[in-house]
Design a protein around this motif. Sequence first.
Motif, PDB file in Angstrom:
ATOM      1  N   GLU A   5      12.520 -40.499 -36.768  1.00  0.00           N
ATOM      2  CA  GLU A   5      12.735 -40.819 -38.177  1.00  0.00           C
ATOM      3  C   GLU A   5      13.594 -39.743 -38.849  1.00  0.00           C
ATOM      4  O   GLU A   5      14.418 -40.056 -39.707  1.00  0.00           O
ATOM      5  N   LYS A   6      13.401 -38.501 -38.443  1.00  0.00           N
ATOM      6  CA  LYS A   6      14.222 -37.424 -39.006  1.00  0.00           C
ATOM      7  C   LYS A   6      15.665 -37.537 -38.536  1.00  0.00           C
ATOM      8  O   LYS A   6      16.585 -37.213 -39.286  1.00  0.00           O
ATOM      9  N   LEU A   7      15.869 -37.991 -37.307  1.00  0.00           N
ATOM     10  CA  LEU A   7      17.232 -38.201 -36.827  1.00  0.00           C
ATOM     11  C   LEU A   7      17.926 -39.300 -37.627  1.00  0.00           C
ATOM     12  O   LEU A   7      19.095 -39.176 -37.996  1.00  0.00           O
ATOM     13  N   VAL A   8      17.214 -40.381 -37.889  1.00  0.00           N
ATOM     14  CA  VAL A   8      17.764 -41.473 -38.688  1.00  0.00           C
ATOM     15  C   VAL A   8      18.066 -40.974 -40.104  1.00  0.00           C
ATOM     16  O   VAL A   8      19.124 -41.268 -40.675  1.00  0.00           O
ATOM     17  N   ALA A  97      20.012 -31.093 -48.689  1.00  0.00           N
ATOM     18  CA  ALA A  97      19.011 -31.950 -48.062  1.00  0.00           C
ATOM     19  C   ALA A  97      19.327 -32.162 -46.587  1.00  0.00           C
ATOM     20  O   ALA A  97      18.430 -32.118 -45.735  1.00  0.00           O
ATOM     21  N   LEU A  98      20.605 -32.364 -46.273  1.00  0.00           N
ATOM     22  CA  LEU A  98      21.018 -32.526 -44.878  1.00  0.00           C
ATOM     23  C   LEU A  98      20.710 -31.270 -44.077  1.00  0.00           C
ATOM     24  O   LEU A  98      20.154 -31.349 -42.974  1.00  0.00           O
ATOM     25  N   ILE A  99      21.035 -30.128 -44.626  1.00  0.00           N
ATOM     26  CA  ILE A  99      20.779 -28.859 -43.928  1.00  0.00           C
ATOM     27  C   ILE A  99      19.286 -28.684 -43.691  1.00  0.00           C
ATOM     28  O   ILE A  99      18.862 -28.279 -42.601  1.00  0.00           O
ATOM     29  N   GLN A 100      18.476 -29.015 -44.691  1.00  0.00           N
ATOM     30  CA  GLN A 100      17.030 -28.886 -44.532  1.00  0.00           C
ATOM     31  C   GLN A 100      16.519 -29.798 -43.424  1.00  0.00           C
ATOM     32  O   GLN A 100      15.706 -29.389 -42.590  1.00  0.00           O
ATOM     33  N   THR A 101      17.004 -31.033 -43.381  1.00  0.00           N
ATOM     34  CA  THR A 101      16.581 -31.970 -42.332  1.00  0.00           C
ATOM     35  C   THR A 101      16.984 -31.461 -40.957  1.00  0.00           C
ATOM     36  O   THR A 101      16.190 -31.499 -40.009  1.00  0.00           O
ATOM     37  N   GLU A 107      13.636 -26.894 -35.664  1.00  0.00           N
ATOM     38  CA  GLU A 107      12.303 -26.284 -35.527  1.00  0.00           C
ATOM     39  C   GLU A 107      11.432 -27.093 -34.578  1.00  0.00           C
ATOM     40  O   GLU A 107      10.688 -26.543 -33.770  1.00  0.00           O
ATOM     41  N   GLU A 108      11.512 -28.436 -34.665  1.00  0.00           N
ATOM     42  CA  GLU A 108      10.769 -29.297 -33.772  1.00  0.00           C
ATOM     43  C   GLU A 108      11.223 -29.117 -32.326  1.00  0.00           C
ATOM     44  O   GLU A 108      10.422 -29.180 -31.412  1.00  0.00           O
TER      45      GLU A 108
END
Length: 111
Positions: A5-8, A97-101, A107-108
Amino acid sequence: MIDREKLVLAQQQFKGCVPIFAALGDSTRQKLCLDLAVAGTDGINVADLSGRSILSRPAISHHLKVLKDANIVEPIKKGTQIFYRLKLKDSLVPMKALIQTIEEILEEETE
């Protein structure tokens, strides 16, 4: 394991940043942004910007329109003249927001 979901979400955020990347990917517009930064919050008009460049006023106006459409600069009308100033606070929100994602995805990856 990377959250799909984070990739999307990152893909969607990249798409939202395309106008910013396209606008700032041009060296002429990068210089214009620096000239606008030097001008400060009062802004600067096209005539003064063209005096700092080898470009014509119409060319400067074209580049300012691209930056305006990307929400990077804003016009300010003072009397009969239009001055331009940077409007980075709002325009950088999608990039932040993109950088944070992406940082969360990285991190994952290390977990």
